[in-house]
Scaffold this active site. Structure first.
Site, PDB file in Angstrom:
ATOM      1  N   ILE A 332       0.815  -1.223   0.000  1.00 23.99           N
ATOM      2  CA  ILE A 332       0.000   0.000   0.000  1.00 23.99           C
ATOM      3  C   ILE A 332       0.846   1.270   0.000  1.00 23.99           C
ATOM      4  CG2 ILE A 332      -2.028  -1.026   1.070  1.00 23.99           C
ATOM      5  CD1 ILE A 332      -1.107  -0.014   3.753  1.00 23.99           C
ATOM      6  N   GLY A 333       2.157   1.144   0.010  1.00 23.95           N
ATOM      7  CA  GLY A 333       2.999   2.331  -0.029  1.00 23.95           C
ATOM      8  C   GLY A 333       4.468   1.966  -0.006  1.00 23.95           C
ATOM      9  N   PHE A 337      13.047   4.333   3.014  1.00 22.42           N
ATOM     10  CA  PHE A 337      13.596   3.366   3.951  1.00 22.42           C
ATOM     11  C   PHE A 337      12.768   2.093   4.096  1.00 22.42           C
ATOM     12  CE2 PHE A 337      15.416   7.309   6.157  1.00 22.42           C
ATOM     13  CZ  PHE A 337      16.576   7.244   5.388  1.00 22.42           C
ATOM     14  N   GLY A 338      11.626   2.028   3.425  1.00 23.15           N
ATOM     15  CA  GLY A 338      10.822   0.833   3.607  1.00 23.15           C
ATOM     16  C   GLY A 338       9.572   0.805   2.761  1.00 23.15           C
ATOM     17  N   VAL A 340       5.370  -0.430   2.843  1.00 25.66           N
ATOM     18  CA  VAL A 340       4.267  -0.637   3.782  1.00 25.66           C
ATOM     19  C   VAL A 340       3.266  -1.609   3.172  1.00 25.66           C
ATOM     20  CG1 VAL A 340       2.460   0.444   5.157  1.00 25.66           C
ATOM     21  CG2 VAL A 340       4.585   1.686   4.691  1.00 25.66           C
ATOM     22  N   ASP A 460       9.583  15.471   8.787  1.00 23.55           N
ATOM     23  CA  ASP A 460       9.151  15.029   7.456  1.00 23.55           C
ATOM     24  C   ASP A 460       7.633  15.112   7.318  1.00 23.55           C
ATOM     25  OD1 ASP A 460       9.484  14.141   4.870  1.00 23.55           O
ATOM     26  OD2 ASP A 460       9.581  12.022   5.397  1.00 23.55           O
TER      27      ASP A 460
END
Length: 644
Positions: A332-333, A337-338, A340, A460
């Site tokens: 979903i995203g 850095f990662g 989701v 952020d």
């Protein structure tokens, strides 16, 4: 004269060209109202006014164009209702009124025009009421599109008479009831969109028999039951059924649960009854022993330090199972850095699982910083962390993940800037929804900056890091860049900064961050940009913001007298589904009246001024979040207040 740079109004002298058969002004910058004198051009066969900035009402004189075969008025700012006099245009083959501000019901006179044989498009307006049953008279129509409106009631069964239909788009409305069986008569149907409605009942089996059907969108309804494996249902890329939680079966790629099968009751023999009777007490004793063991183990774990609790979170296996082995369907995203994923935990709860890209430089530090920032934070407008995972994968590589509450309404960026292939729940936000969101975000920042033991700078803040739950309450997430702000004396300071490289996202980064200085004042700048984005509907990185023009300057130049020119006016047209809608309507019963309009503009000017103050280039000119929260709440109270 289409596709030029003409601007201004159409001159009334156009009415003298009585022998004109085609009038094309499409793709210009023309504005003003529809000239009624065009009604004198009764020899017109084609009238193309699309892709301009025309406004006002569509006059009834358009019904005088009785030989008109093509009328294109899409992508303008026309308002009011569709004139029923269009029913006099008995030779009309193409009618496009989409992407305007039209409201009211669809006139039955328009959907009774049997001459319409190519397309009837009225999408992206604010039309209400039902789709008239007279639509069945469109027996020669190839395309019908009424999507993205506020239509309600049941889908008329009379559509079975529209045997020439190839494309039928009814999505993004409020249709209810069952999908009519009569649609099986549309043998030539190639594309059908019923998404984002309130349709219920079973998915009709006859869809699998429509051999011409190549795209079927049933997503985000309340459908239930078993999905067929035949016909179009055998092609996962040709159908969309997401958002219907009670569906089951279907081909494996759809990843639906198996349908439960009720077996007939059988009499149990003594060979089964006796062993079961004997084993049940033994099982109960074992279960009691396990419960006692679990209680003792839990009490010991609770006495351990919090850091140990985090290390004993979910395992890699559980994370992998929850996300169906990190399938693309659950993605979903994705960020620096990662990635989701949407996951279903062992207890059945849905969660958002952030899997760190440990090969990316800074990812491990981001994981630690986010854990540190979120383990003790508790605020209704800050995304709650559920658990974590620090383990190794099947190949022995380090694996780290964070598990968060799942936000059913996605992120704010999807609502403000939905892509063409995103689904219906990313509709336009209303004025009150936007105001609630900016207050929620401000409350979260006020907590981080002023109420937490040690001030925290998020570093952020942007629209994609604001998540919306089922009730459209905003939650600030992604604390991977967050910083605790200390003085050397270990005394918290709200203005202490530390140099640690450039932080944030393009468009939201405050000017002083170029030198690597992190502070809560930087968060305030990002918040100001976010507020302006929410109320203008424009990204801070929009193509129009270049050279010396920024979103800050764009709004500043419009204040106060031209605030309505920079706002996303769709927020004033969007219907709200909760009690706030009625409160706002009570305050402005006649939005076109000068008094109500002035009161609304004053409130909006006040909101935009806060965004401008927060996004000032100089940190010393910015206002604190406590000031922001108090003033925005006062503005909201003013909007909610009843007129005496």
């Amino acid at each position: 004269m289409g596709d030029n740079l003409f601007y201004g109004n159409i001159p009334v002298g156009i009415g003298n060209l009585v022998n004109l058969s085609l009038l094309g002004f499409e793709g210009n910058n023309l504005s003003g109202s529809f000239p009624e004198v065009i009604g004198k051009l009764n020899k017109l066969e084609g009238l193309e006014l699309n892709a301009n900035k025309f406004s006002g009402f569509i006059p009834s004189s358009v019904g005088n164009l009785t030989v008109l075969s093509r009328l294109l008025m899409e992508e303008n700012r026309f308002e009011g209702s569709i004139p029923s006099s269009l029913g006099n245009c008995k030779k009309l083959q193409v009618l496009n009124l989409s992407s305007n501000n039209l409201n009211g019901t669809i006139p039955k006179e328009v959907v009774s025009l049997s001459s319409l044989s190519i397309s009837l498009v009225m999408s992206h307006n604010s039309l209400t009421g039902s789709l008239p049953p007279e639509v069945g008279k469109l027996t020669n129509l190839v395309e019908l599109d009424v999507s993205y409106n506020r239509l309600s009631g049941e889908i008329p069964s009379s559509l079975d008479s529209c045997i020439s239909l190839e494309r039928l788009y009814l999505g993004n409305n409020s249709f209810k009831g069952r999908i009519p069986v009569s649609l099986k008569s549309l043998r030539g149907l190639a594309e059908l969109d019923l998404s984002c409605n309130n349709l219920s009942g079973k998915v009709p089996q006859f869809f699998s028999k429509l051999l011409s059907l190549r795209h079927l969108n049933l997503s985000y309804n309340e459908l239930d039951g078993e999905i067929s494996r035949e016909g179009i249902f055998a092609n996962a890329s040709a159908i969309s059924i997401v958002g219907n939680d009670k569906l089951c079966g279907g081909i494996q790629k759809l990843q639906l649960p198996e349908c439960s099968r009720k077996n007939p009751r059988k009499r149990l023999s003594l060979k089964i009854v006796i062993p079961v009777t004997v084993s049940v007490p033994i099982f109960i004793l074992l279960l009691a022993a396990l419960v006692i063991y679990h209680i003792v183990k839990t009490s010991r774990r609770q006495s351990a330090p919090p850091s140990n609790e985090w290390q004993s979170g979910l395992s890699y296996l559980k994370i992998s199972n929850a996300t169906d082995n990190f399938s693309e369907e659950n993605l979903i995203g994705s960020g620096s850095f990662g990635s989701v994923y949407k996951g279903t935990l062992a207890d059945g709860e849905t969660a958002a699982i952030k899997v760190l890209k440990l090969q990316q430089q800074g990812a491990l530090k981001s994981f630690i910083d986010e854990c540190n920032a979120l383990t003790s934070i508790r605020h209704r407008n800050i995304l709650k962390i559920v658990s974590s995972c620090s383990s190794v994968d099947y190949e022995g590589n380090d694996f780290k993940a964070l598990v968060f509450e799942f936000m059913r309404n996605g992120n704010l960026d999807q609502w403000l800037h939905p892509s063409t292939d995103e689904y219906c729940h990313f509709k336009k936000l209303s004025l009150m929804q936007r105001l609630n969101i900016v207050i929620d975000v401000a409350s979260a920042l006020d907590y981080l900056h002023n109420q937490y033991d040690t001030p925290i700078a998020h570093c952020d803040l942007k629209s994609s890091n604001v998540l919306l739950d089922e009730g459209m309450i905003a939650h600030v997430g992604d604390f991977g860049l967050a910083k605790f702000l200390f003085e050397e004396s270990n005394t918290p300071s709200k203005n202490q900064t530390m140099s640690n490289g450039l932080k944030g996202s393009v468009g939201y980064i405050p000017p002083e961050y170029i030198n690597g200085h992190v502070s809560i004042l930087g968060d305030i700048y990002s918040y100001g940009i976010l507020l302006l984005e929410i109320f203008t509907g424009k990204r801070p990185t929009d193509d129009m913001f270049k050279d010396d023009l920024s979103i800050h300057k764009f709004v500043l130049m419009a204040l106060p007298s031209h605030v309505m020119d920079v706002l996303d006016l769709s927020m004033l047209l969007e219907e709200e589904n909760d009690h706030e809608k009625h409160e706002e309507e009570d305050l402005f019963p006649d939005i076109e009246s000068q008094v109500a309009q002035k009161k609304l503009e004053e409130c909006l000017v006040s909101v935009m001024r806060i965004g401008v103050m927060c996004s000032a280039a100089s940190p010393r000119d910015r206002v604190g979040m406590k000031f922001v929260v108090n003033n925005l709440q006062a503005i909201r109270s003013k909007i909610r207040m009843r007129e005496e």
